[in-house]
Design a protein around this motif. Structure first.
Motif, PDB file in Angstrom:
ATOM      1  N   TRP A 105     -58.001 -10.456  51.215  1.00  0.00           N
ATOM      2  CA  TRP A 105     -57.721 -10.370  52.645  1.00  0.00           C
ATOM      3  C   TRP A 105     -56.751 -11.430  53.159  1.00  0.00           C
ATOM      4  N   CYS A 106     -56.385 -12.369  52.346  1.00  0.00           N
ATOM      5  CA  CYS A 106     -55.512 -13.443  52.813  1.00  0.00           C
ATOM      6  C   CYS A 106     -54.677 -13.939  51.641  1.00  0.00           C
ATOM      7  N   ILE A 107     -53.391 -14.065  51.856  1.00  0.00           N
ATOM      8  CA  ILE A 107     -52.504 -14.638  50.836  1.00  0.00           C
ATOM      9  C   ILE A 107     -51.648 -15.689  51.527  1.00  0.00           C
ATOM     10  N   ARG A 108     -51.744 -16.904  51.023  1.00  0.00           N
ATOM     11  CA  ARG A 108     -50.993 -18.012  51.615  1.00  0.00           C
ATOM     12  C   ARG A 108     -50.197 -18.729  50.535  1.00  0.00           C
ATOM     13  N   VAL A 109     -49.021 -19.180  50.923  1.00  0.00           N
ATOM     14  CA  VAL A 109     -48.168 -19.967  50.042  1.00  0.00           C
ATOM     15  C   VAL A 109     -47.894 -21.286  50.750  1.00  0.00           C
ATOM     16  N   ARG A 110     -48.035 -22.353  50.017  1.00  0.00           N
ATOM     17  CA  ARG A 110     -47.855 -23.690  50.577  1.00  0.00           C
ATOM     18  C   ARG A 110     -46.412 -23.899  51.039  1.00  0.00           C
ATOM     19  N   PRO A 111     -46.235 -24.512  52.212  1.00  0.00           N
ATOM     20  CA  PRO A 111     -44.872 -24.819  52.662  1.00  0.00           C
ATOM     21  C   PRO A 111     -44.112 -25.586  51.581  1.00  0.00           C
ATOM     22  N   VAL A 150     -42.892  -9.901  60.428  1.00  0.00           N
ATOM     23  CA  VAL A 150     -44.250 -10.198  60.863  1.00  0.00           C
ATOM     24  C   VAL A 150     -44.297 -11.688  61.195  1.00  0.00           C
ATOM     25  N   GLU A 151     -44.853 -12.024  62.344  1.00  0.00           N
ATOM     26  CA  GLU A 151     -44.941 -13.421  62.764  1.00  0.00           C
ATOM     27  C   GLU A 151     -45.704 -14.218  61.702  1.00  0.00           C
ATOM     28  N   MET A 152     -45.205 -15.409  61.380  1.00  0.00           N
ATOM     29  CA  MET A 152     -45.704 -16.211  60.258  1.00  0.00           C
ATOM     30  C   MET A 152     -47.226 -16.408  60.264  1.00  0.00           C
ATOM     31  N   THR A 153     -47.827 -16.693  61.408  1.00  0.00           N
ATOM     32  CA  THR A 153     -49.267 -16.940  61.425  1.00  0.00           C
ATOM     33  C   THR A 153     -50.082 -15.670  61.221  1.00  0.00           C
ATOM     34  N   MET A 154     -49.457 -14.507  61.353  1.00  0.00           N
ATOM     35  CA  MET A 154     -50.152 -13.242  61.156  1.00  0.00           C
ATOM     36  C   MET A 154     -49.837 -12.606  59.802  1.00  0.00           C
ATOM     37  N   ALA A 155     -48.945 -13.206  59.047  1.00  0.00           N
ATOM     38  CA  ALA A 155     -48.514 -12.628  57.771  1.00  0.00           C
ATOM     39  C   ALA A 155     -49.525 -12.831  56.647  1.00  0.00           C
ATOM     40  N   TYR A 156     -50.605 -13.551  56.911  1.00  0.00           N
ATOM     41  CA  TYR A 156     -51.580 -13.859  55.867  1.00  0.00           C
ATOM     42  C   TYR A 156     -52.206 -12.616  55.235  1.00  0.00           C
ATOM     43  N   THR A 175     -58.164   1.491  62.221  1.00  0.00           N
ATOM     44  CA  THR A 175     -57.927   1.343  63.652  1.00  0.00           C
ATOM     45  C   THR A 175     -57.646  -0.121  63.988  1.00  0.00           C
ATOM     46  N   SER A 176     -57.466  -0.938  62.965  1.00  0.00           N
ATOM     47  CA  SER A 176     -57.164  -2.360  63.147  1.00  0.00           C
ATOM     48  C   SER A 176     -55.656  -2.559  63.279  1.00  0.00           C
ATOM     49  N   ARG A 177     -55.280  -3.494  64.137  1.00  0.00           N
ATOM     50  CA  ARG A 177     -53.869  -3.852  64.323  1.00  0.00           C
ATOM     51  C   ARG A 177     -53.764  -5.372  64.268  1.00  0.00           C
ATOM     52  N   LEU A 178     -52.644  -5.845  63.793  1.00  0.00           N
ATOM     53  CA  LEU A 178     -52.386  -7.276  63.731  1.00  0.00           C
ATOM     54  C   LEU A 178     -50.915  -7.498  64.022  1.00  0.00           C
ATOM     55  N   ASP A 179     -50.616  -8.374  64.948  1.00  0.00           N
ATOM     56  CA  ASP A 179     -49.239  -8.663  65.362  1.00  0.00           C
ATOM     57  C   ASP A 179     -48.514  -7.393  65.810  1.00  0.00           C
ATOM     58  N   GLY A 180     -49.274  -6.445  66.363  1.00  0.00           N
ATOM     59  CA  GLY A 180     -48.688  -5.205  66.856  1.00  0.00           C
ATOM     60  C   GLY A 180     -48.517  -4.122  65.804  1.00  0.00           C
ATOM     61  N   PHE A 181     -48.827  -4.433  64.555  1.00  0.00           N
ATOM     62  CA  PHE A 181     -48.661  -3.467  63.462  1.00  0.00           C
ATOM     63  C   PHE A 181     -50.012  -2.895  63.045  1.00  0.00           C
ATOM     64  N   PRO A 182     -50.017  -1.611  62.650  1.00  0.00           N
ATOM     65  CA  PRO A 182     -51.259  -1.051  62.121  1.00  0.00           C
ATOM     66  C   PRO A 182     -51.558  -1.630  60.744  1.00  0.00           C
ATOM     67  N   ARG A 183     -52.837  -1.775  60.453  1.00  0.00           N
ATOM     68  CA  ARG A 183     -53.258  -2.189  59.115  1.00  0.00           C
ATOM     69  C   ARG A 183     -53.687  -0.939  58.348  1.00  0.00           C
ATOM     70  N   VAL A 184     -53.495  -0.971  57.052  1.00  0.00           N
ATOM     71  CA  VAL A 184     -53.869   0.145  56.184  1.00  0.00           C
ATOM     72  C   VAL A 184     -54.753  -0.383  55.057  1.00  0.00           C
ATOM     73  N   VAL A 185     -55.552   0.494  54.488  1.00  0.00           N
ATOM     74  CA  VAL A 185     -56.332   0.149  53.299  1.00  0.00           C
ATOM     75  C   VAL A 185     -55.448   0.470  52.096  1.00  0.00           C
ATOM     76  N   MET A 186     -55.155  -0.541  51.305  1.00  0.00           N
ATOM     77  CA  MET A 186     -54.409  -0.380  50.060  1.00  0.00           C
ATOM     78  C   MET A 186     -55.397  -0.576  48.926  1.00  0.00           C
ATOM     79  N   ARG A 187     -55.319   0.274  47.923  1.00  0.00           N
ATOM     80  CA  ARG A 187     -56.363   0.297  46.889  1.00  0.00           C
ATOM     81  C   ARG A 187     -55.747   0.379  45.506  1.00  0.00           C
ATOM     82  N   LEU A 188     -56.348  -0.318  44.558  1.00  0.00           N
ATOM     83  CA  LEU A 188     -55.952  -0.250  43.159  1.00  0.00           C
ATOM     84  C   LEU A 188     -57.207  -0.025  42.327  1.00  0.00           C
TER      85      LEU A 188
END
Length: 191
Positions: A105-111, A150-156, A175-188
């Motif tokens: 649910w979250c991916i972050r890269v160090r500055p 996507v705004e940096m603080t919402m790109a996680y 039905t979730s949205r973040l930074d104005g964009f719809p979220r989708v379920v991606m599956r592997l």
């Protein structure tokens, strides 16, 4: 650049990636927003959040993955069995089926390390860790931003394109949205 992605077990490295940056008493996420119930998430503030992460690590609970470049922590992925996250009961993000899928649910890269492909390596490492733990599938819930910024603080949460590049397929709308964009379920599927 190749980084080593390992299950998160080191408290200090987790703190480096998701803990407070300046004020040790700062009220930051610690990547717990989806890892605990909404009620507990609201109740945990300031140093209590770090103590909760420490308790989860001591209990051996999966909380995420850390990425290392020559021993230096440079990446984070929030990762755990869906059943141990708030995605188990989230009304806006549907379950595709009854498999005991894992969630990332979250991916972050160090500055200072952004733009080096680390997010892709973190997602690949999360997939490997979930597979090695016996997960039948892994899911992510990124924004479907159609290439828009996507705004940096919402790109996680990542983008649909990031997950597609890792072999994930769209499994459902939400039905979730973040930074104005719809979220989708991606599956592997990992079976």
């Amino acid at each position: 650049m190749a980084i080593e992605v390992l299950p998160a077990t080191d408290y200090q490295d987790v703190a480096t990636m998701v803990g407070p940056k300046k004020d040790p008493n700062g009220n930051v996420c610690w990547c717990l927003s989806y890892r605990v119930t909404p009620k507990e998430n609201q109740a945990l503030t300031r140093t209590a959040r770090g103590r909760k992460v420490s308790a989860l690590l001591r209990a051996g609970e999966p909380i995420g993955a850390l990425g290392y470049d020559d021993g230096e922590v440079v990446g984070w992925a929030g990762l755990a069995p869906r059943a141990s996250t708030s995605f188990a009961t989230n009304r806006r993000i549907p379950h595709v089926d009854d498999l005991d899928a894992w969630s990332v649910w979250c991916i972050r890269v160090r500055p200072g390390h952004r733009g080096e492909g680390i997010a892709h390596e973190m997602l690949a490492g999360a997939v490997r860790i979930a597979r090695e733990a016996g997960a039948p599938a892994i899911e992510g819930y990124p924004v479907d931003n159609a290439g828009e910024k996507v705004e940096m603080t919402m790109a996680y949460v990542g983008t649909r394109a990031l997950f597609e590049a890792a072999g994930f397929e769209k499994a459902a709308d939400t039905t979730s949205r973040l930074d104005g964009f719809p979220r989708v379920v991606m599956r592997l599927d990992l079976r």
